[in-house]
Design a protein around this motif. Sequence first.
Motif, PDB file in Angstrom:
ATOM      1  N   ASP A  54       0.829  -1.209   0.000  1.00 58.82           N
ATOM      2  CA  ASP A  54       0.000   0.000   0.000  1.00 58.82           C
ATOM      3  C   ASP A  54       0.865   1.261   0.000  1.00 58.82           C
ATOM      4  N   ARG A  56       3.878   1.728   1.081  1.00 56.91           N
ATOM      5  CA  ARG A  56       4.856   1.915   2.141  1.00 56.91           C
ATOM      6  C   ARG A  56       5.869   0.772   2.137  1.00 56.91           C
ATOM      7  N   VAL A  58       8.005  -2.030   3.588  1.00 56.50           N
ATOM      8  CA  VAL A  58       7.860  -2.909   4.752  1.00 56.50           C
ATOM      9  C   VAL A  58       8.939  -3.986   4.692  1.00 56.50           C
ATOM     10  N   LEU A  59       9.215  -4.563   5.854  1.00 57.44           N
ATOM     11  CA  LEU A  59      10.185  -5.650   5.946  1.00 57.44           C
ATOM     12  C   LEU A  59       9.415  -6.953   5.814  1.00 57.44           C
ATOM     13  N   LEU A  62       9.324  -9.904   8.401  1.00 55.54           N
ATOM     14  CA  LEU A  62       8.674  -9.753   9.712  1.00 55.54           C
ATOM     15  C   LEU A  62       7.194  -9.438   9.584  1.00 55.54           C
ATOM     16  N   LEU A  63       6.622  -9.719   8.429  1.00 56.52           N
ATOM     17  CA  LEU A  63       5.211  -9.398   8.251  1.00 56.52           C
ATOM     18  C   LEU A  63       4.442 -10.666   7.924  1.00 56.52           C
ATOM     19  N   PRO A  64       3.646 -11.161   8.871  1.00 53.30           N
ATOM     20  CA  PRO A  64       2.913 -12.397   8.594  1.00 53.30           C
ATOM     21  C   PRO A  64       1.893 -12.204   7.473  1.00 53.30           C
ATOM     22  N   ALA A  66      -0.956 -13.291   7.055  1.00 52.58           N
ATOM     23  CA  ALA A  66      -2.343 -13.070   7.479  1.00 52.58           C
ATOM     24  C   ALA A  66      -2.640 -11.591   7.665  1.00 52.58           C
ATOM     25  N   ALA A  67      -1.588 -10.784   7.894  1.00 54.88           N
ATOM     26  CA  ALA A  67      -1.805  -9.353   8.092  1.00 54.88           C
ATOM     27  C   ALA A  67      -1.921  -8.615   6.769  1.00 54.88           C
ATOM     28  N   LEU A  68      -1.870  -9.338   5.645  1.00 50.56           N
ATOM     29  CA  LEU A  68      -1.751  -8.673   4.351  1.00 50.56           C
ATOM     30  C   LEU A  68      -2.928  -8.885   3.435  1.00 50.56           C
ATOM     31  N   GLU A  69      -3.954  -9.551   3.929  1.00 51.83           N
ATOM     32  CA  GLU A  69      -5.104  -9.785   3.066  1.00 51.83           C
ATOM     33  C   GLU A  69      -5.728  -8.459   2.675  1.00 51.83           C
ATOM     34  N   ARG A  71      -4.415  -6.124   0.965  1.00 56.80           N
ATOM     35  CA  ARG A  71      -3.482  -5.003   0.789  1.00 56.80           C
ATOM     36  C   ARG A  71      -2.641  -5.246  -0.467  1.00 56.80           C
ATOM     37  N   ARG A 117       6.010   8.916  -2.348  1.00 52.36           N
ATOM     38  CA  ARG A 117       5.431   9.811  -1.361  1.00 52.36           C
ATOM     39  C   ARG A 117       6.052  11.200  -1.454  1.00 52.36           C
TER      40      ARG A 117
END
Lengths: 190, 440
Positions: A54, A56, A58-59, A62-64, A66-69, A71, A117
């Motif tokens: 989105d 930004r 991100v690493l 370290l990003l599961p 499941a947190a990305l649905e 996006r 940005r």
Amino acid sequence: MTGSIALSVNGRRHMVEAAPETPLLYVLRDDLGLNGAKFGCGLGQCGACTVVVDGRAVLSCLLPVAALEGRAITTVEGLGTPERPGLLQQAFIAENAAQCGYCIAGMVMRAHALLDRNPDPTEAEIRAAMAGNLCRCGTHRRILAAIRRAASSRKGDRAGTPPPATGAGQGQGQGQGHGAAGATAGRVRS
Amino acid sequence: MRLGRITGILVAVAAAGAAAFAVLAWHPAIAPVAAPPPASPDVIRAGETLAALGYCASCHTAEGGRPYAGGRPIKTSFGTIYATNITPDARTGLGGWSLDAFTRAMRQGIDREGRHLYPAFPYTHYTGLTDGDVAALYAFVMSRMPVEARTPENDLPFPFSVRALMAGWNLLFFREGRFTADPNRDAIWNRGAYLAEALSHCGACHSPRNALGAEVTARAYSGGEADDWWSPALDAGSTAAPPWTEASLTRYLAGWDPEHGGAGGPMAPVVAAHGRVPRAEIAALARYVAGLAPPGQAGRAPVDRPVRVEDASLARGATIYAGACAVCHDSGGWAAGGVPYTAPSLGHRTTITGPDPRNLIHVLREGIAPASHARGPYMPAYGEMLSADQVTDLAAYLRARFSPDGPWPDLRETVHRLMPDAPVGRAGPSTTASAKEPPR
């Protein structure tokens, strides 16, 4: 427990079977064959795994997933192809910014988020934004030059003098030979 | 007329009051001096150590600015105050200030020109300093390189913008006076008490403040706040697990303690400044602070307990923990060979065991950056990676797993307030999360 997770990567929708806590990086590399993002430290210390979500940086180690649905994920493969490299990729090639190349996909994606940005960043803003991405070969000066070059060509600033390339052998093909700035997988958006 | 007479009396009383207040509020300017008297290198060095213990630079230096040249905004509940330039620049700093003028500012909160300073500058503490220490601090700041940097105007609404009103505030809340030692305590404790009370102004953040911004001395060290961070209680109300000891406080105040970790937020520059301070001074501070909690207090042990995975928010938080946090924070802690700068478990961190979630949210959002050119500690920032709802789920999970106390009641609102620019994202995984029970 694995489940089916819908991910949007480089404008394409994928259903992946993965445990929900699986880091995005593993899914990108192992399941989707997008090998641009690299595993460096696995602890969020080096930035080699940087992708854009989105808009930004991100690493991805370290990003599961499941947190990305829902996006929008963009990887270096989403910026261009070896035949038609994107603007930042062209700038990295022109400046010969890659030495071993391992950090470069992360560098390109961090810079991509920055320029999206802030299209006209100051030197201090570039350095602050890039501070978390490490390069063991020490090509930071060329990486910075590449980001400045991309920023000025994005502006379409033909009148201004683009920053000179910092090294010899700035042939485009040679830069591509270092690999990481180019796409490595077939699933790309041109 | 009777009404006229009453009005007359009221006017007279008001005029007398105003006159009395003017006398109270008025202070003469102290004539400028051409140059401070020369000071010996030993005195300047002593002043440097004292300035580090008072961490003067952390307020009097702007982000990216020259040391002591001021300009840092200090947010208070009344408005924003800008820390002043305390380099000896003649036009914008302390150039021309005599020792008498400096002493009056430190001990009474009145600047050289006779104007009231606001107690964001903790003269309420510095009033306890000895003559020798004030002189050493003066010698130190006057030996800095002058930097021309005009301090921005304070952003304080009326009536707080009227400096003279501080005369009334001082009357209510300020007691001038030197520190007095307690003859029933040992010399190290007394040294620590002097440092903590007069110089290091620990209570400025670790004590609550009343509606007019004065420290509530009756509840000293029961916890306060700084810069929208929560400052933990240092007294019997401490939630630290395990409880602080003199030895662990000494290690923490010197940089890092294996059980409690390192300082974050507004406390980080305090500990960083201690790098220039003799260990004995830090040990004295630690003895005093450790004594603020009653001796023999049973204390709390770190907690790591199973989390109810039927709760959807906690299950989502468990998934995020497993994917984002566990790789470092389940490594067993640095002291046991785990990832550097980690504690044995997050049950050791007051960010999670404390009554206020703000510090945890700040750390998740900003990460912990290494000092410039220093090695870690370094925790990546999640403010660009996780949505406010995901941070809420994660924080709720951390609290449930690592604190014996109940959930933070205002967690969601606080996360959303502190992360207005977080990515939006979806509420969380819609798949069944495989929330793992922690190792027993």
